[in-house]
Structures are given as C-alpha cells and as structure tokens.
Motif scaffolding. Structure first.
Motif, PDB file in Angstrom:
ATOM      1  N   ASP A 145       9.422  14.502 -16.226  1.00  0.00           N
ATOM      2  CA  ASP A 145      10.032  13.969 -17.133  1.00  0.00           C
ATOM      3  C   ASP A 145       9.884  14.672 -19.162  1.00  0.00           C
ATOM      4  N   GLY A 146       9.926  16.042 -18.702  1.00  0.00           N
ATOM      5  CA  GLY A 146      10.112  17.175 -19.955  1.00  0.00           C
ATOM      6  C   GLY A 146       8.712  17.262 -20.471  1.00  0.00           C
ATOM      7  N   SER A 147       7.913  16.848 -20.229  1.00  0.00           N
ATOM      8  CA  SER A 147       6.074  16.591 -20.567  1.00  0.00           C
ATOM      9  C   SER A 147       5.370  18.713 -19.929  1.00  0.00           C
ATOM     10  N   GLU A 148       6.621  18.973 -19.443  1.00  0.00           N
ATOM     11  CA  GLU A 148       6.350  20.758 -19.197  1.00  0.00           C
ATOM     12  C   GLU A 148       6.258  21.619 -19.737  1.00  0.00           C
ATOM     13  N   TYR A 149       7.453  21.148 -20.615  1.00  0.00           N
ATOM     14  CA  TYR A 149       7.521  22.145 -21.942  1.00  0.00           C
ATOM     15  C   TYR A 149       6.195  21.799 -23.241  1.00  0.00           C
ATOM     16  N   THR A 150       5.936  20.433 -22.732  1.00  0.00           N
ATOM     17  CA  THR A 150       5.304  20.288 -24.738  1.00  0.00           C
ATOM     18  C   THR A 150       3.820  20.060 -23.585  1.00  0.00           C
ATOM     19  N   GLY A 151       3.206  20.055 -22.909  1.00  0.00           N
ATOM     20  CA  GLY A 151       2.099  20.051 -22.053  1.00  0.00           C
ATOM     21  C   GLY A 151       1.227  18.581 -22.760  1.00  0.00           C
ATOM     22  N   ASP A 152       2.114  17.207 -23.195  1.00  0.00           N
ATOM     23  CA  ASP A 152       1.279  15.889 -23.965  1.00  0.00           C
ATOM     24  C   ASP A 152       1.762  15.063 -22.721  1.00  0.00           C
ATOM     25  N   TYR A 153       0.672  15.627 -21.802  1.00  0.00           N
ATOM     26  CA  TYR A 153       0.021  14.850 -20.706  1.00  0.00           C
ATOM     27  C   TYR A 153      -0.868  13.846 -19.970  1.00  0.00           C
ATOM     28  N   GLY A 154      -1.370  13.258 -21.697  1.00  0.00           N
ATOM     29  CA  GLY A 154      -2.720  12.121 -21.768  1.00  0.00           C
ATOM     30  C   GLY A 154      -3.455  12.517 -21.138  1.00  0.00           C
ATOM     31  N   LEU A 155      -4.136  14.163 -20.208  1.00  0.00           N
ATOM     32  CA  LEU A 155      -5.078  13.799 -19.740  1.00  0.00           C
ATOM     33  C   LEU A 155      -6.185  14.015 -20.058  1.00  0.00           C
ATOM     34  N   THR A 156      -7.458  14.220 -19.572  1.00  0.00           N
ATOM     35  CA  THR A 156      -8.338  14.846 -19.882  1.00  0.00           C
ATOM     36  C   THR A 156      -8.729  16.499 -19.398  1.00  0.00           C
ATOM     37  N   VAL A 157      -9.245  17.714 -20.051  1.00  0.00           N
ATOM     38  CA  VAL A 157      -9.771  19.008 -19.105  1.00  0.00           C
ATOM     39  C   VAL A 157      -9.733  17.947 -17.631  1.00  0.00           C
ATOM     40  N   ALA A 158     -11.517  17.406 -17.031  1.00  0.00           N
ATOM     41  CA  ALA A 158     -11.707  16.858 -15.977  1.00  0.00           C
ATOM     42  C   ALA A 158     -10.511  16.805 -14.894  1.00  0.00           C
ATOM     43  N   GLN A 159     -10.073  15.816 -15.375  1.00  0.00           N
ATOM     44  CA  GLN A 159      -8.597  15.066 -15.220  1.00  0.00           C
ATOM     45  C   GLN A 159      -8.232  16.168 -14.130  1.00  0.00           C
ATOM     46  N   LEU A 160      -7.001  17.223 -15.676  1.00  0.00           N
ATOM     47  CA  LEU A 160      -6.189  18.384 -14.804  1.00  0.00           C
ATOM     48  C   LEU A 160      -6.562  19.100 -13.877  1.00  0.00           C
ATOM     49  N   ARG A 161      -8.277  19.409 -13.934  1.00  0.00           N
ATOM     50  CA  ARG A 161      -9.489  20.042 -12.721  1.00  0.00           C
ATOM     51  C   ARG A 161      -8.944  19.849 -11.429  1.00  0.00           C
ATOM     52  N   ALA A 162      -9.651  18.498 -11.549  1.00  0.00           N
ATOM     53  CA  ALA A 162      -8.964  17.900 -10.496  1.00  0.00           C
ATOM     54  C   ALA A 162      -7.870  17.756  -9.426  1.00  0.00           C
ATOM     55  N   TRP A 163      -7.001  17.701 -10.552  1.00  0.00           N
ATOM     56  CA  TRP A 163      -5.081  18.049  -9.956  1.00  0.00           C
ATOM     57  C   TRP A 163      -5.190  19.339  -9.826  1.00  0.00           C
ATOM     58  N   HIS A 164      -5.049  20.697 -10.376  1.00  0.00           N
ATOM     59  CA  HIS A 164      -5.091  21.333 -10.140  1.00  0.00           C
ATOM     60  C   HIS A 164      -6.138  21.779  -8.589  1.00  0.00           C
ATOM     61  N   ARG A 165      -7.023  21.425  -8.423  1.00  0.00           N
ATOM     62  CA  ARG A 165      -8.103  22.334  -7.386  1.00  0.00           C
ATOM     63  C   ARG A 165      -7.468  21.803  -6.516  1.00  0.00           C
ATOM     64  N   PRO A 166      -7.224  20.914  -5.295  1.00  0.00           N
ATOM     65  CA  PRO A 166      -6.716  21.337  -3.941  1.00  0.00           C
ATOM     66  C   PRO A 166      -5.934  21.913  -4.276  1.00  0.00           C
ATOM     67  N   ARG A 167      -4.836  22.312  -5.175  1.00  0.00           N
ATOM     68  CA  ARG A 167      -4.246  22.922  -5.152  1.00  0.00           C
ATOM     69  C   ARG A 167      -3.970  24.784  -5.364  1.00  0.00           C
ATOM     70  N   LEU A 168      -5.030  24.912  -5.653  1.00  0.00           N
ATOM     71  CA  LEU A 168      -5.803  26.190  -5.406  1.00  0.00           C
ATOM     72  C   LEU A 168      -6.040  26.920  -5.009  1.00  0.00           C
ATOM     73  N   ALA A 169      -6.885  25.945  -3.864  1.00  0.00           N
ATOM     74  CA  ALA A 169      -7.686  25.698  -2.969  1.00  0.00           C
ATOM     75  C   ALA A 169      -6.368  26.467  -1.962  1.00  0.00           C
ATOM     76  N   ALA A 170      -5.676  25.731  -2.252  1.00  0.00           N
ATOM     77  CA  ALA A 170      -4.503  25.605  -0.372  1.00  0.00           C
ATOM     78  C   ALA A 170      -3.835  27.154  -1.370  1.00  0.00           C
TER      79      ALA A 170
END
Length: 96
Positions: free
Chosen positions: A35-60
């Motif tokens: 949706d274009g937010s990859e350019y702004t970083g305006d996701y409305g998520l907390t650091v904890a939510q972003l950590r949870a989302w990235h965690r399985p990808r980093l592990a893989a």
C-alpha cells in the motif's frame, strides 16, 4: 528458504577457492501490505508487534543457512529497533 538454497548452490558451483557469502534480504513490513507504506514506515504497529512479525522470517532465513542478513530499505526507526533487537544475541551477522 529456497532463495538461500539456490544462492548457496550457485556460490558452491565456482571452483576457484574464493570465499562467497550468501546474503538474505529482510525487507520492511510495509512491502507485504503493498500500500506504499514500505516507503514511509507508517504502519501503526509497535516495536513488539514488528518483532513478532519479523521473528519467524528471521528464523527461517537463519535456518536456511544465510551467511548474513541484509536489513534493507527499512524506513521506520521502530522497525529498525525491532529487527536489531530480534537479532541481538543470536550471533547472526547483519548489515543495517
């Protein structure tokens, strides 16, 4: 995981004894939203939510055997904090 496997096979296909690393790209959360937010970083998520989302990808990517993780095009300080916090203490090298 497949991309790391293919890159590793390509790197090992050379017969010149030069060391080759496989870097796995870790892009921003917003790229998944498309949706274009990859350019702004305006996701409305907390650091904890972003950590949870990235965690399985980093592990893989780590399990696939990447030599280094490329934290690329991260437009949000909160997301950069989330990624670096997740990687802290893992011993996985990265370039932010």
């Amino acid at each position: 995981m497949r991309s790391v496997t293919l890159a590793r096979e390509a790197a090992e296909a050379f017969d010149d004894d030069r060391p080759r690393w496989v870097a796995a790209s870790v892009g921003p959360y917003g790229a998944m939203l498309a949706d274009g937010s990859e350019y702004t970083g305006d996701y409305g998520l907390t650091v904890a939510q972003l950590r949870a989302w990235h965690r399985p990808r980093l592990a893989a990517l780590a399990a696939a055997g990447a030599d280094i993780l490329a934290l690329e095009t991260i437009p949000s300080l909160a997301e950069a904090e989330a990624l670096l916090t997740e990687l802290a203490g893992t011993g996985l090298p990265c370039w932010p």
